[in-house]
Design an enzyme around this catalytic site. Structure first.
Site, PDB file in Angstrom:
ATOM      1  N   SER A  84      45.253  43.919 -58.613  1.00 20.25           N
ATOM      2  CA  SER A  84      46.323  43.352 -59.210  1.00 20.25           C
ATOM      3  C   SER A  84      47.703  44.397 -58.396  1.00 20.25           C
ATOM      4  O   SER A  84      47.836  44.393 -57.299  1.00 20.25           O
ATOM      5  CB  SER A  84      46.466  43.867 -60.741  1.00 20.25           C
ATOM      6  OG  SER A  84      47.790  43.097 -61.338  1.00 20.25           O
TER       7      SER A  84
ATOM      8  N   ASP B 274      42.932  32.893 -62.749  1.00 21.00           N
ATOM      9  CA  ASP B 274      43.830  34.044 -62.656  1.00 21.00           C
ATOM     10  C   ASP B 274      45.268  33.849 -62.769  1.00 21.00           C
ATOM     11  O   ASP B 274      45.783  32.875 -61.940  1.00 21.00           O
ATOM     12  CB  ASP B 274      43.413  34.472 -61.139  1.00 21.00           C
ATOM     13  CG  ASP B 274      43.384  35.961 -61.204  1.00 21.00           C
ATOM     14  OD1 ASP B 274      44.386  36.681 -61.677  1.00 21.00           O
ATOM     15  OD2 ASP B 274      42.586  36.717 -60.598  1.00 21.00           O
TER      16      ASP B 274
ATOM     17  N   HIS C 247      41.906  37.164 -64.547  1.00 18.56           N
ATOM     18  CA  HIS C 247      42.368  38.294 -63.751  1.00 18.56           C
ATOM     19  C   HIS C 247      41.382  39.278 -63.636  1.00 18.56           C
ATOM     20  O   HIS C 247      41.468  40.179 -62.881  1.00 18.56           O
ATOM     21  CB  HIS C 247      43.764  38.862 -64.357  1.00 18.56           C
ATOM     22  CG  HIS C 247      44.769  39.481 -63.366  1.00 18.56           C
ATOM     23  ND1 HIS C 247      44.911  39.216 -62.144  1.00 18.56           N
ATOM     24  CD2 HIS C 247      45.106  40.642 -63.512  1.00 18.56           C
ATOM     25  CE1 HIS C 247      45.780  40.207 -61.736  1.00 18.56           C
ATOM     26  NE2 HIS C 247      45.734  41.061 -62.593  1.00 18.56           N
TER      27      HIS C 247
END
Length: 289
Positions: A102, A240, A267
């Site tokens: 991320s 995601d 995610h």
């Protein structure tokens, strides 16, 4: 398996690190956690990678077991890039892999583009390499939420009440669709909330994953992906918030890239499909050693 931990002096304070495994193994991998302002906490299961190589976790300044200075000028991308450099130098890492998740992929890309020497490969896990594109993707994702949830989110953003309980509840619905689809959410994750620093997140990103107002809002390195010449692996979950379409697009711009989708994940594939995630990451890293 050996575990070593300590602190490194960086601009603004000290950061905590932990190394699993020994220097006699394959090339080490540094794990760059998400956030900004989260910690290594939710990623700690990746210590299983230490069966093959040293795994280096650290908490970025402001969160986890690292110092939490009050100076808000510290919360900028370039300082985090510098921080990673301090860690690398202190641990005498001539060569290493990076696994960023991320916001950790934002940091990974920024670090490599400034300091490519010694970086053997990069895993971009659920990448955020363009904040504007991320924001557009979340506009689409929000339209897949129940209408009443969409209305609450919009009203709170327009009224400046993104710190309200109803906004947090509506955000939790978004998260159950696009962040972690495990139901119920692991108690383990709730226990990690204490390690987060919402101030860092707010300053750099914004009030939520999908409302980007912080100092990263214009970050976009897509035009520089052609300059990442080392082996790279782009991964994301089928559901995601870092969408498969955008993740594959980033991969297509990167010369020596592979792309993988975890079919049952959002995610947090490293939790949602842990065994498969570790297999894919291990296979990729082994091929680079």
């Amino acid at each position: 398996m050996s575990i070593k931990e300590g602190f490194v002096e960086v601009t603004g304070g000290k950061i905590w690190y932990q190394i699993h495994g020994s220097s006699q193994q394959n090339t080490p991998v540094i794990i760059l956690h998400g956030g900004p302002g989260s910690s290594h906490y939710s990623l700690q299961g990746l210590r299983i990678l230490a069966e093959e190589r040293p795994v280096i976790f650290y908490d970025q300044l402001g969160c986890g077991k690292s110092d939490r200075p009050a100076d808000t000028s510290l919360w900028r991308l370039n300082r985090f890039v510098e921080e990673l450099g301090h860690l690398r130098n202190t641990l005498y890492l001539d060569e290493f892999h990076i696994l960023g998740h991320s916001w950790g992929t934002t940091l990974a890309a920024a670090y490599y583009l400034a300091h490519p020497k010694g970086v053997k490969s990069i895993v971009f896990s659920s990448p955020c390499l363009s904040a504007p594109l991320w924001a557009k993707d979340q506009e689409k994702n929000r339209k897949r939420l129940p209408p009443d949830v969409q209305q609450i989110l919009t009203a709170c953003e327009e009224n400046g009440t993104t710190d309200s309980a109803e906004y947090k509840e509506a955000t939790a619905v978004f998260n159950s669709y696009f962040v972690c689809r495990l139901d119920p959410n692991p108690v383990f994750l709730k226990n990690g909330a204490q390690y987060k620093n919402p101030d860092v997140y707010q300053i750099m990103w914004g009030p939520s994953e999908f409302h980007v107002t912080g100092n990263l809002r214009d970050f976009d390195c897509t035009s520089s992906l052609k300059d990442i010449l080392i082996p790279t692996l782009f991964t994301c979950g089928r559901y995601d918030e870092a969408t498969p379409v955008s993740t594959e697009y980033f991969s297509s711009l990167t010369p020596n890239a592979k792309f993988h989708v975890f079919e049952k994940s959002a995610h947090m594939a490293y939790l949602e499909e842990q065994e498969e995630y570790v297999r894919v990451i291990n296979d990729f890293l082994k091929n680079q050693d």
